[in-house]
Design a protein around this motif. Structure first.
Motif, PDB file in Angstrom:
ATOM      1  N   ARG A 205      37.893  20.453  22.045  1.00  0.00           N
ATOM      2  CA  ARG A 205      37.960  20.729  20.602  1.00  0.00           C
ATOM      3  C   ARG A 205      38.126  19.432  19.818  1.00  0.00           C
ATOM      4  NH1 ARG A 205      36.240  22.481  16.303  1.00  0.00           N
ATOM      5  NH2 ARG A 205      37.690  23.277  14.762  1.00  0.00           N
TER       6      ARG A 205
ATOM      7  N   GLU B 188      34.850  17.615  19.719  1.00  0.00           N
ATOM      8  CA  GLU B 188      33.949  18.322  18.806  1.00  0.00           C
ATOM      9  C   GLU B 188      34.293  17.998  17.347  1.00  0.00           C
ATOM     10  OE1 GLU B 188      33.620  22.921  17.471  1.00  0.00           O
ATOM     11  OE2 GLU B 188      33.486  22.571  19.633  1.00  0.00           O
ATOM     12  N   MET B 189      35.575  18.015  17.018  1.00  0.00           N
ATOM     13  CA  MET B 189      36.007  17.721  15.651  1.00  0.00           C
ATOM     14  C   MET B 189      35.650  16.299  15.240  1.00  0.00           C
ATOM     15  SD  MET B 189      39.698  19.626  15.708  1.00  0.00           S
ATOM     16  CE  MET B 189      40.237  19.092  14.093  1.00  0.00           C
ATOM     17  N   LEU B 190      35.717  15.363  16.189  1.00  0.00           N
ATOM     18  CA  LEU B 190      35.425  13.961  15.900  1.00  0.00           C
ATOM     19  C   LEU B 190      33.936  13.635  16.012  1.00  0.00           C
ATOM     20  CD1 LEU B 190      38.366  12.342  17.882  1.00  0.00           C
ATOM     21  CD2 LEU B 190      38.148  12.501  15.390  1.00  0.00           C
ATOM     22  N   GLY B 191      33.168  14.582  16.550  1.00  0.00           N
ATOM     23  CA  GLY B 191      31.750  14.322  16.747  1.00  0.00           C
ATOM     24  C   GLY B 191      31.509  13.282  17.819  1.00  0.00           C
ATOM     25  N   THR B 192      32.316  13.327  18.851  1.00  0.00           N
ATOM     26  CA  THR B 192      32.215  12.358  19.937  1.00  0.00           C
ATOM     27  C   THR B 192      32.264  13.091  21.271  1.00  0.00           C
ATOM     28  OG1 THR B 192      33.085  10.237  20.706  1.00  0.00           O
ATOM     29  CG2 THR B 192      34.713  11.868  20.006  1.00  0.00           C
ATOM     30  N   THR B 193      32.499  12.362  22.338  1.00  0.00           N
ATOM     31  CA  THR B 193      32.528  12.956  23.668  1.00  0.00           C
ATOM     32  C   THR B 193      33.944  12.897  24.250  1.00  0.00           C
ATOM     33  OG1 THR B 193      32.111  10.841  24.772  1.00  0.00           O
ATOM     34  CG2 THR B 193      30.173  12.145  24.106  1.00  0.00           C
TER      35      THR B 193
ATOM     36  N   ALA C 113      39.646   8.928  15.022  1.00  0.00           N
ATOM     37  CA  ALA C 113      38.539   8.892  14.060  1.00  0.00           C
ATOM     38  C   ALA C 113      38.352   7.481  13.521  1.00  0.00           C
ATOM     39  CB  ALA C 113      38.797   9.869  12.920  1.00  0.00           C
TER      40      ALA C 113
ATOM     41  N   ARG D 102      36.656   5.483  16.148  1.00  0.00           N
ATOM     42  CA  ARG D 102      35.244   5.876  16.227  1.00  0.00           C
ATOM     43  C   ARG D 102      34.437   5.222  15.115  1.00  0.00           C
ATOM     44  NH1 ARG D 102      31.705  10.718  14.985  1.00  0.00           N
ATOM     45  NH2 ARG D 102      29.826   9.976  16.001  1.00  0.00           N
ATOM     46  N   GLU D 103      34.982   5.144  13.910  1.00  0.00           N
ATOM     47  CA  GLU D 103      34.290   4.465  12.801  1.00  0.00           C
ATOM     48  C   GLU D 103      33.939   3.033  13.192  1.00  0.00           C
ATOM     49  OE1 GLU D 103      36.725   4.448   9.299  1.00  0.00           O
ATOM     50  OE2 GLU D 103      36.855   6.629   9.234  1.00  0.00           O
TER      51      GLU D 103
ATOM     52  N   ASP E 183      31.279   2.958  15.930  1.00  0.00           N
ATOM     53  CA  ASP E 183      29.981   3.311  15.357  1.00  0.00           C
ATOM     54  C   ASP E 183      29.354   2.137  14.612  1.00  0.00           C
ATOM     55  OD1 ASP E 183      30.173   5.842  16.403  1.00  0.00           O
ATOM     56  OD2 ASP E 183      30.607   6.828  14.481  1.00  0.00           O
TER      57      ASP E 183
END
Length: 116
Positions: free
Chosen positions: A23, A26-31, A65, A68-69, A72
């Motif tokens: 979950r 999924e919320m973070l749009g990652t793996t 998050a 991740r920014e 990215d």
């Protein structure tokens, strides 16, 4: 937080480990691999359920998050984790300094009032 704490209090708690790895990813749009990597880099340490599954809090998801920014944008994951840690330390130091300034200002005002 004890298990007998009301659900509404747990849902309001930023540190309550409410999200499974799937979950959270999924919320973070990652793996899940990204979450494992930032855990290995010691950016966040998820709590474990009784069955040994990783659980993440909202606070941890905000930190993830931010990492991740940076990733990215091309920052290597280890460097991104270090940056986020340093940002967090700086924010805490600024908060403490602001508290000291407020206390010093109050003490100064109290001393001024007493000398008049």
């Amino acid at each position: 937080m004890p298990a007998d704490t009301p659900l509404s209090d747990r849902l309001d708690d930023d540190d309550y480990p409410a999200y499974t790895m799937g979950r959270a990813a999924e919320m973070l749009g990652t793996t899940p691999g990204f979450l494992r990597a930032i855990g290995e880099a010691r950016l966040i340490t998820p709590l474990r359920s009784e069955g040994g599954h990783r659980r993440y809090s909202r606070y941890q998801l905000r930190i993830a998050a931010r990492a991740r920014e940076l990733v990215d944008r091309g920052t290597p994951i280890e460097a991104a984790c270090r940056i986020v840690i340093l940002e967090d330390q700086l924010e805490e130091a600024q908060r403490i300094n602001a508290e000291y300034r407020r206390a010093a200002d109050e003490a100064s005002r109290g001393a001024d009032a007493g000398s008049g």
